[in-house]
Design a protein around this motif. Structure first.
Motif, PDB file in Angstrom:
ATOM      1  N   GLY A  16      -9.208  -3.704  -1.883  1.00 31.16           N
ATOM      2  CA  GLY A  16      -7.602  -3.495  -1.608  1.00 31.16           C
ATOM      3  C   GLY A  16      -7.153  -3.790  -0.399  1.00 31.16           C
ATOM      4  O   GLY A  16      -5.949  -3.748   0.136  1.00 31.16           O
ATOM      5  N   THR A  76       2.145   6.612   3.317  1.00 31.06           N
ATOM      6  CA  THR A  76       1.957   6.047   1.851  1.00 31.06           C
ATOM      7  C   THR A  76       3.257   5.508   1.636  1.00 31.06           C
ATOM      8  O   THR A  76       4.435   6.018   1.810  1.00 31.06           O
ATOM      9  CB  THR A  76       1.886   7.473   1.164  1.00 31.06           C
ATOM     10  N   ASP A  78       5.286   2.625  -1.494  1.00 32.74           N
ATOM     11  CA  ASP A  78       5.322   2.427  -2.728  1.00 32.74           C
ATOM     12  C   ASP A  78       4.312   1.640  -3.379  1.00 32.74           C
ATOM     13  O   ASP A  78       3.603   1.931  -4.568  1.00 32.74           O
ATOM     14  CB  ASP A  78       6.702   1.999  -3.459  1.00 32.74           C
ATOM     15  N   THR A  79       3.748   0.691  -2.623  1.00 27.65           N
ATOM     16  CA  THR A  79       2.670  -0.229  -3.018  1.00 27.65           C
ATOM     17  C   THR A  79       1.676  -0.327  -1.973  1.00 27.65           C
ATOM     18  O   THR A  79       0.652  -1.202  -2.252  1.00 27.65           O
ATOM     19  CB  THR A  79       3.143  -1.636  -2.973  1.00 27.65           C
ATOM     20  N   GLU A  80       1.555   0.346  -1.044  1.00 22.23           N
ATOM     21  CA  GLU A  80       0.636   0.282   0.136  1.00 22.23           C
ATOM     22  C   GLU A  80       0.262   1.613   0.786  1.00 22.23           C
ATOM     23  O   GLU A  80       1.150   2.501   0.720  1.00 22.23           O
ATOM     24  CB  GLU A  80       1.107  -0.675   1.415  1.00 22.23           C
ATOM     25  N   ASP A 102      -3.801  -2.150  -0.375  1.00 22.73           N
ATOM     26  CA  ASP A 102      -3.078  -2.333  -1.679  1.00 22.73           C
ATOM     27  C   ASP A 102      -3.096  -1.011  -2.242  1.00 22.73           C
ATOM     28  O   ASP A 102      -4.435  -0.430  -2.440  1.00 22.73           O
ATOM     29  CB  ASP A 102      -3.563  -3.653  -2.605  1.00 22.73           C
ATOM     30  N   ARG A 103      -2.088  -0.274  -2.537  1.00 21.22           N
ATOM     31  CA  ARG A 103      -2.151   1.193  -3.206  1.00 21.22           C
ATOM     32  C   ARG A 103      -2.809   1.108  -4.442  1.00 21.22           C
ATOM     33  O   ARG A 103      -3.477   2.279  -4.917  1.00 21.22           O
ATOM     34  CB  ARG A 103      -0.800   1.836  -3.171  1.00 21.22           C
ATOM     35  N   HIS A 104      -2.736   0.042  -5.127  1.00 20.49           N
ATOM     36  CA  HIS A 104      -3.240   0.077  -6.696  1.00 20.49           C
ATOM     37  C   HIS A 104      -4.676  -0.529  -6.881  1.00 20.49           C
ATOM     38  O   HIS A 104      -5.053  -0.499  -7.980  1.00 20.49           O
ATOM     39  CB  HIS A 104      -2.388  -0.692  -7.506  1.00 20.49           C
ATOM     40  N   ARG A 105      -5.104  -0.952  -5.824  1.00 21.88           N
ATOM     41  CA  ARG A 105      -6.590  -1.361  -5.852  1.00 21.88           C
ATOM     42  C   ARG A 105      -7.479  -0.518  -5.172  1.00 21.88           C
ATOM     43  O   ARG A 105      -8.588  -1.001  -4.750  1.00 21.88           O
ATOM     44  CB  ARG A 105      -6.699  -3.004  -5.374  1.00 21.88           C
TER      45      ARG A 105
END
Length: 122
Positions: A16, A76, A78-80, A102-105
């Motif tokens: 990420g 933190t 929303d996406t990172e 990348d927060r989601h990966r």
């Protein structure tokens, strides 16, 4: 390749990882960047991280945590995740890694462990 360049390449291997910078928080100078996070001027973001590091170190001193070691600071979004890790080795004192993930990966605990290992290898 310098140790700082090698550290940036290792940090970019994190799952990420979108970008990494090494910054001198005394002079506010960005010593290097790698990666291109969408819509983010990594040099400016990393330079702005100096204010975050300085504020936290000042707050720690104010409340009597001066001898404590600051391991990292997490911002933190929303996406990172923006992870700031001061380098404490004498040779790299005053420098920090600024890593955009990348927060989601990203597996955040794993990323923190790997950044700790990168610091020990410097």
């Amino acid at each position: 390749m310098s140790a700082i360049t090698i550290a940036m390449h290792w940090a970019m291997r994190l799952d990420g990882a979108l970008g990494v910078a090494v910054v001198d928080y005394v002079s506010r100078m960005t010593l290097g960047t790698l990666g291109e996070p969408d819509g983010l001027d990594l040099t400016r973001a990393a330079s702005g991280g100096t204010d975050v590091v300085r504020a936290k170190l000042s707050a720690m001193e104010l409340i009597g945590y001066a001898p404590a070691r600051l391991e990292d600071i997490l911002i933190t979004l929303d996406t990172e995740y923006h992870l700031i890790r001061p380098l404490t080795r004498r040779r790299h004192e005053g420098l920090f890694l600024y890593v955009v993930l990348d927060r989601h990966r990203t597996d955040l605990p794993r990323a923190r462990r790997e950044l700790r290992q990168i610091e020990h290898l410097l």
